[in-house]
Design an enzyme around this catalytic site. Sequence first.
Site, PDB file in Angstrom:
ATOM      1  N   ASN A  10      -0.602  38.620   4.270  1.00 17.25           N
ATOM      2  CA  ASN A  10      -0.156  39.068   5.015  1.00 17.25           C
ATOM      3  C   ASN A  10      -2.197  39.724   5.143  1.00 17.25           C
ATOM      4  O   ASN A  10      -2.039  40.412   4.836  1.00 17.25           O
ATOM      5  CB  ASN A  10       0.137  40.757   4.511  1.00 17.25           C
ATOM      6  CG  ASN A  10       0.248  41.608   6.596  1.00 17.25           C
ATOM      7  OD1 ASN A  10      -0.481  40.884   7.787  1.00 17.25           O
ATOM      8  ND2 ASN A  10       0.964  43.134   6.550  1.00 17.25           N
ATOM      9  N   LYS A  12      -3.482  41.172   8.209  1.00 19.02           N
ATOM     10  CA  LYS A  12      -3.405  42.583   8.850  1.00 19.02           C
ATOM     11  C   LYS A  12      -4.352  42.814   9.414  1.00 19.02           C
ATOM     12  O   LYS A  12      -5.103  41.468  10.452  1.00 19.02           O
ATOM     13  CB  LYS A  12      -3.969  43.647   7.513  1.00 19.02           C
ATOM     14  CG  LYS A  12      -2.526  43.674   6.332  1.00 19.02           C
ATOM     15  CD  LYS A  12      -2.939  44.769   5.923  1.00 19.02           C
ATOM     16  CE  LYS A  12      -1.458  45.139   4.549  1.00 19.02           C
ATOM     17  NZ  LYS A  12      -1.655  46.101   3.740  1.00 19.02           N
ATOM     18  N   HIS A  96       6.804  46.437   9.235  1.00 16.46           N
ATOM     19  CA  HIS A  96       5.358  46.778   7.879  1.00 16.46           C
ATOM     20  C   HIS A  96       5.291  48.190   7.841  1.00 16.46           C
ATOM     21  O   HIS A  96       5.153  48.847   8.865  1.00 16.46           O
ATOM     22  CB  HIS A  96       4.661  46.264   8.123  1.00 16.46           C
ATOM     23  CG  HIS A  96       3.455  45.991   7.007  1.00 16.46           C
ATOM     24  ND1 HIS A  96       2.525  47.267   6.668  1.00 16.46           N
ATOM     25  CD2 HIS A  96       2.997  44.831   6.155  1.00 16.46           C
ATOM     26  CE1 HIS A  96       1.794  47.068   5.981  1.00 16.46           C
ATOM     27  NE2 HIS A  96       2.330  45.249   4.651  1.00 16.46           N
ATOM     28  N   GLU A  98       2.931  49.791   7.769  1.00 20.25           N
ATOM     29  CA  GLU A  98       1.532  50.891   8.657  1.00 20.25           C
ATOM     30  C   GLU A  98       1.859  50.415   9.589  1.00 20.25           C
ATOM     31  O   GLU A  98       1.842  51.191  10.637  1.00 20.25           O
ATOM     32  CB  GLU A  98      -0.062  49.454   8.795  1.00 20.25           C
ATOM     33  CG  GLU A  98      -0.368  49.304   7.353  1.00 20.25           C
ATOM     34  CD  GLU A  98      -0.777  48.422   6.627  1.00 20.25           C
ATOM     35  OE1 GLU A  98      -1.363  47.366   6.843  1.00 20.25           O
ATOM     36  OE2 GLU A  98      -1.107  48.390   5.166  1.00 20.25           O
ATOM     37  N   GLU A 167       8.245  46.757  -0.525  1.00 14.82           N
ATOM     38  CA  GLU A 167       6.609  47.012  -0.647  1.00 14.82           C
ATOM     39  C   GLU A 167       6.773  48.366  -0.208  1.00 14.82           C
ATOM     40  O   GLU A 167       6.255  49.589   0.366  1.00 14.82           O
ATOM     41  CB  GLU A 167       6.074  46.753   0.411  1.00 14.82           C
ATOM     42  CG  GLU A 167       5.813  45.763   0.997  1.00 14.82           C
ATOM     43  CD  GLU A 167       4.489  44.896   1.787  1.00 14.82           C
ATOM     44  OE1 GLU A 167       3.840  44.130   1.172  1.00 14.82           O
ATOM     45  OE2 GLU A 167       4.351  45.547   3.141  1.00 14.82           O
ATOM     46  N   GLY A 173      -2.559  48.538  -0.938  1.00 14.43           N
ATOM     47  CA  GLY A 173      -3.562  48.806  -0.445  1.00 14.43           C
ATOM     48  C   GLY A 173      -4.200  49.274  -1.758  1.00 14.43           C
ATOM     49  O   GLY A 173      -5.743  50.378  -1.573  1.00 14.43           O
ATOM     50  N   SER A 213      -0.358  46.183  -3.845  1.00 12.12           N
ATOM     51  CA  SER A 213      -1.223  45.515  -4.430  1.00 12.12           C
ATOM     52  C   SER A 213      -1.120  44.425  -5.672  1.00 12.12           C
ATOM     53  O   SER A 213      -1.392  44.880  -7.042  1.00 12.12           O
ATOM     54  CB  SER A 213      -1.831  46.550  -5.609  1.00 12.12           C
ATOM     55  OG  SER A 213      -2.123  47.586  -4.909  1.00 12.12           O
TER      56      SER A 213
END
Length: 251
Positions: A10, A12, A96, A98, A167, A173, A213
């Site tokens: 991904n 992003k 996702h 985010e 996730e 991240g 990660s």
Amino acid sequence: MERIPLIAGNWKMHATIAEAERLAAAVVEAARGAAGREVMIAPPFTALPAVAKVVAGSKVALAGQNVCWEAQGAFTGEISPIMLRELGCSMAIVGHSERRHVFGEGDAMVNKRLRGALRFDLTPVLCVGETIEEREAGRTFEVLERQVRGGLAGVDLAVSPLVVAYEPVWAIGTGKTATISQAQEAHAHVRDLLGRLSQKKIAAQLRILYGGSVKPENADDLLRQPDIDGALVGGASLSPESFGRIINFQE
Ligand code: 13P
């Protein structure tokens, strides 16, 4: 049926068109020798046309990072499943972390997106995961259950291609990966839930990816777990060396 590991990148909101072309070419190269693995990348929308040309004829599949539920219309800022298909995508990420936490998308909207993807022959990758506060309050399973049930409402798993990605928000991240046992435990729980929503044998065929990660240093151990069927990689997917190494993880 055996679950073929899926290694997904991904990207992003990263990569110009030129950078995306170079990165995609390196992914095609890395994927070439990886027998028994599927590879997917989700570049930013702007790079999809260029990346589609680079991956054409290779084993690298393309995905949208998000998708709207309607084919067209007054949906400023959205991308339609038909547009993604036209650009060569076969998959779309939905829900996702985010999207949920930065842009406020809830389970009902994620469900609409997922069903929109299915309606237009895109395989959805449904992302779920708890925040650190939810984990520390002992609510991880409850949150996963709400997100999985909400995201899959009205979906017949027996006839719907689907990938789930676990996730944990606190691992995205941050450089902080879930421990192998935390990840395996969550995956087993999600698979059990998918079995309760359909049938055990259907759940046994669905792929559940781990994201948060993932790096060359931890990929082998994570991907050896019985219920971890692949990885959804953010940061490390932007480095051809790292992503290539994850694609070629050691079983
Ligand atoms: P990182 O690999 O950068 O933690 O991102 C994970 C992710 O969000 C993939 O969708």
